[in-house]
Write a protein that holds these residues in place. Structure first.
Motif, PDB file in Angstrom:
ATOM      1  N   ILE A  75       0.662  -0.687  -0.091  1.00 27.39           N
ATOM      2  CA  ILE A  75       0.424  -0.337  -0.405  1.00 27.39           C
ATOM      3  C   ILE A  75       0.847   1.603  -0.245  1.00 27.39           C
ATOM      4  N   MET A  76       1.756   1.088   0.718  1.00 26.25           N
ATOM      5  CA  MET A  76       2.581   2.555   0.697  1.00 26.25           C
ATOM      6  C   MET A  76       3.847   2.992  -0.117  1.00 26.25           C
ATOM      7  N   GLY A  83       1.388   8.924  -6.892  1.00 24.84           N
ATOM      8  CA  GLY A  83       1.334  10.316  -6.069  1.00 24.84           C
ATOM      9  C   GLY A  83       3.124  10.403  -7.222  1.00 24.84           C
ATOM     10  N   ASN A  84       4.313  10.071  -7.544  1.00 21.28           N
ATOM     11  CA  ASN A  84       4.619  10.568  -7.894  1.00 21.28           C
ATOM     12  C   ASN A  84       5.017  10.818  -9.565  1.00 21.28           C
ATOM     13  N   LEU A  85       3.992   9.725  -9.717  1.00 20.61           N
ATOM     14  CA  LEU A  85       3.798   9.663 -11.700  1.00 20.61           C
ATOM     15  C   LEU A  85       2.942  10.915 -11.593  1.00 20.61           C
ATOM     16  N   ILE A  86       2.283  11.568 -10.631  1.00 19.95           N
ATOM     17  CA  ILE A  86       1.186  12.469 -11.064  1.00 19.95           C
ATOM     18  C   ILE A  86       2.831  13.675 -11.019  1.00 19.95           C
ATOM     19  N   ILE A  87       2.275  13.590  -9.413  1.00 17.45           N
ATOM     20  CA  ILE A  87       3.145  15.205  -9.305  1.00 17.45           C
ATOM     21  C   ILE A  87       4.879  15.610 -10.124  1.00 17.45           C
ATOM     22  N   ASN A  88       5.247  14.546  -9.711  1.00 23.32           N
ATOM     23  CA  ASN A  88       6.786  15.310 -10.198  1.00 23.32           C
ATOM     24  C   ASN A  88       6.277  15.823 -12.109  1.00 23.32           C
ATOM     25  N   PRO A  89       5.830  14.659 -12.554  1.00 20.22           N
ATOM     26  CA  PRO A  89       5.739  15.133 -14.043  1.00 20.22           C
ATOM     27  C   PRO A  89       5.357  16.215 -14.041  1.00 20.22           C
ATOM     28  N   MET A  90       3.698  17.160 -14.000  1.00 19.32           N
ATOM     29  CA  MET A  90       3.213  18.201 -13.466  1.00 19.32           C
ATOM     30  C   MET A  90       4.204  19.098 -13.216  1.00 19.32           C
ATOM     31  N   ALA A  91       4.967  19.228 -12.019  1.00 25.12           N
ATOM     32  CA  ALA A  91       5.939  19.932 -11.584  1.00 25.12           C
ATOM     33  C   ALA A  91       7.301  20.272 -13.009  1.00 25.12           C
ATOM     34  N   GLY A  92       7.634  18.910 -12.850  1.00 27.96           N
ATOM     35  CA  GLY A  92       8.922  19.164 -14.133  1.00 27.96           C
ATOM     36  C   GLY A  92       8.486  19.861 -15.851  1.00 27.96           C
ATOM     37  N   PHE A  93       7.523  19.748 -15.708  1.00 29.18           N
ATOM     38  CA  PHE A  93       7.028  20.231 -17.154  1.00 29.18           C
ATOM     39  C   PHE A  93       6.627  22.028 -16.990  1.00 29.18           C
ATOM     40  N   TRP A 134      -1.207  12.291  12.204  1.00 31.78           N
ATOM     41  CA  TRP A 134      -0.508  11.493  10.769  1.00 31.78           C
ATOM     42  C   TRP A 134       0.639  10.121  11.465  1.00 31.78           C
ATOM     43  N   LEU A 135       1.070   9.986  12.831  1.00 33.75           N
ATOM     44  CA  LEU A 135       1.930   8.803  13.136  1.00 33.75           C
ATOM     45  C   LEU A 135       1.497   7.701  13.203  1.00 33.75           C
ATOM     46  N   ASN A 136       1.531   6.619  12.585  1.00 32.13           N
ATOM     47  CA  ASN A 136       1.323   4.951  12.399  1.00 32.13           C
ATOM     48  C   ASN A 136       0.226   5.350  12.079  1.00 32.13           C
ATOM     49  N   THR A 137      -0.028   6.045  10.375  1.00 35.23           N
ATOM     50  CA  THR A 137      -0.928   6.025  10.042  1.00 35.23           C
ATOM     51  C   THR A 137      -0.249   6.039   8.172  1.00 35.23           C
ATOM     52  N   PHE A 138      -1.173   5.530   7.030  1.00 37.28           N
ATOM     53  CA  PHE A 138      -0.656   5.859   5.856  1.00 37.28           C
ATOM     54  C   PHE A 138      -0.522   6.890   5.504  1.00 37.28           C
ATOM     55  N   ALA A 139      -1.317   7.880   5.917  1.00 33.34           N
ATOM     56  CA  ALA A 139      -1.339   9.217   5.363  1.00 33.34           C
ATOM     57  C   ALA A 139       0.408   9.436   5.848  1.00 33.34           C
ATOM     58  N   GLY A 140       0.900   9.692   7.060  1.00 34.12           N
ATOM     59  CA  GLY A 140       2.419  10.289   7.331  1.00 34.12           C
ATOM     60  C   GLY A 140       3.717   9.304   6.246  1.00 34.12           C
ATOM     61  N   LEU A 141       3.102   7.125   5.945  1.00 38.37           N
ATOM     62  CA  LEU A 141       4.134   6.690   5.660  1.00 38.37           C
ATOM     63  C   LEU A 141       4.131   7.067   4.138  1.00 38.37           C
ATOM     64  N   THR A 142       3.584   8.539   3.634  1.00 39.61           N
ATOM     65  CA  THR A 142       3.106   8.227   2.068  1.00 39.61           C
ATOM     66  C   THR A 142       2.751   9.364   1.544  1.00 39.61           C
ATOM     67  N   PHE A 145       5.696  11.994   1.207  1.00 33.59           N
ATOM     68  CA  PHE A 145       6.992  11.087   0.150  1.00 33.59           C
ATOM     69  C   PHE A 145       6.534  11.602  -1.142  1.00 33.59           C
ATOM     70  N   LEU A 146       5.497  12.305  -1.795  1.00 33.11           N
ATOM     71  CA  LEU A 146       4.249  11.932  -2.858  1.00 33.11           C
ATOM     72  C   LEU A 146       4.977  12.626  -3.717  1.00 33.11           C
ATOM     73  N   TYR A 147       5.924  13.231  -3.728  1.00 33.54           N
ATOM     74  CA  TYR A 147       7.132  14.241  -4.906  1.00 33.54           C
ATOM     75  C   TYR A 147       8.437  14.053  -4.493  1.00 33.54           C
ATOM     76  N   GLN A 148       9.348  13.531  -5.217  1.00 32.91           N
ATOM     77  CA  GLN A 148      10.801  13.855  -5.292  1.00 32.91           C
ATOM     78  C   GLN A 148      11.348  15.257  -5.653  1.00 32.91           C
ATOM     79  N   CYS A 149      12.409  15.811  -5.485  1.00 35.39           N
ATOM     80  CA  CYS A 149      13.341  16.847  -5.802  1.00 35.39           C
ATOM     81  C   CYS A 149      13.610  16.180  -7.493  1.00 35.39           C
ATOM     82  N   MET A 150      14.144  15.126  -6.882  1.00 27.55           N
ATOM     83  CA  MET A 150      15.312  14.744  -7.518  1.00 27.55           C
ATOM     84  C   MET A 150      14.248  14.034  -9.159  1.00 27.55           C
TER      85      MET A 150
END
Length: 274
Positions: A75-76, A83-93, A134-142, A145-150
């Protein structure tokens, strides 16, 4: 001349094969050890001594909940990659093709952020997650990190190489900028997106520092964190530990095996340009 080329080609393949086997040996040892009993560790046991017993114990032992950890990891990893497939390309574009106020400043912020080790911002991230509950939740784990600057930087470098005429032609056909991005430009970045997905998959699936910091409830452990707790309990049971290592490593190898061609193409097409 032809003979010389053949000898050179043979020598190159020989060296590559030897180096590949050297890198493969540790995994083969881990895989072999996971199938034998404790008494056969570091011995060459026949196939008749091999079994899935360690994997069965690993999944059915009441002392820990490996299926739940595996579910959490899937799940994580799935949410982070999506998230990375949506946010990173939009930001890069946006940074590559859209002319807006502050675009250069934002670009250099992205580049500067790449140089900051995540360990340095781990405490602020933990505090923010605690304040949000958000500790001990999927929201905190994800969510963080839905975007990565690299990956934003990598995709920006690719989008710079896309001719502006493609976008202009799409606009003349009645598409908006977002429509041109999703229908024309985004599909062109397939190799770069697969490369990003492989890197994100490996980094998220094998992540230990972040999940171990943001979770302290066994039911929210991911596989790597849970495996570390099993190691503490079953330190002397080497085959069992190796079975866990195989479970954490094999999905990455399979993922890379199926997409290795696109990965290489993505690395080649996302070089530093412009």
């Amino acid at each position: 001349m032809q003979l010389k080329n053949r000898v050179s080609l043979f020598s190159n393949y020989t060296v590559i094969t030897i180096v590949g086997l050297l890198f493969l040996l540790p995994f083969l040892y881990t895989l072999y050890t996971s199938f034998v009993s404790m008494q056969d560790v570091n011995k060459l046991a026949g196939i008749s001594h091999w079994s899935f017993k360690n994997y069965k114990i690993f999944f059915t032992n009441d002392a820990y909940n490996v299926p739940k950890w595996l579910f959490n990891t899937v799940i994580m990893t799935g949410i982070v990659i999506l998230g990375n497939l949506i946010i990173n390309p939009m930001a890069g574009f946006a940074l590559a093709k859209l002319d807006f106020a502050g675009s250069k400043v934002i670009y250099w912020i992205v580049v500067a952020t790449m140089m900051v080790p995540y360990h340095m911002i781990l405490i602020p991230v933990y505090v923010n997650m605690a304040q949000l509950g958000w500790l001990n939740t999927f929201a905190g784990l994800t969510v963080p990190f839905l975007y990565q600057c690299m990956y934003i930087f990598m995709l920006r470098q690719f989008f710079i190489t896309v001719p502006n005429e493609f976008i202009e032609a799409a606009r003349l056909d009645g598409l908006t900028k977002m429509g041109a991005f999703w229908r024309i430009v985004y599909p062109l970045a397939k190799s770069s997106l697969i490369t990003m997905s492989i890197l994100a998959f490996a980094g998220t699936w094998n992540s230990y520092l972040i999940p171990s910091t943001l979770t302290n409830i066994p039911d929210m452990y991911v596989l790597v964190v849970g495996l570390n707790s099993v190691k503490d309990m079953m330190f002397e049971n080497t085959p069992l530990i190796m079975a866990g290592v195989v479970l954490t490593t094999l999905p990455i190898l399979i993922f890379f095996f199926f997409f290795q061609r696109q990965y290489i193409e993505g690395i080649s097409s996302s070089g530093v340009k412009g």
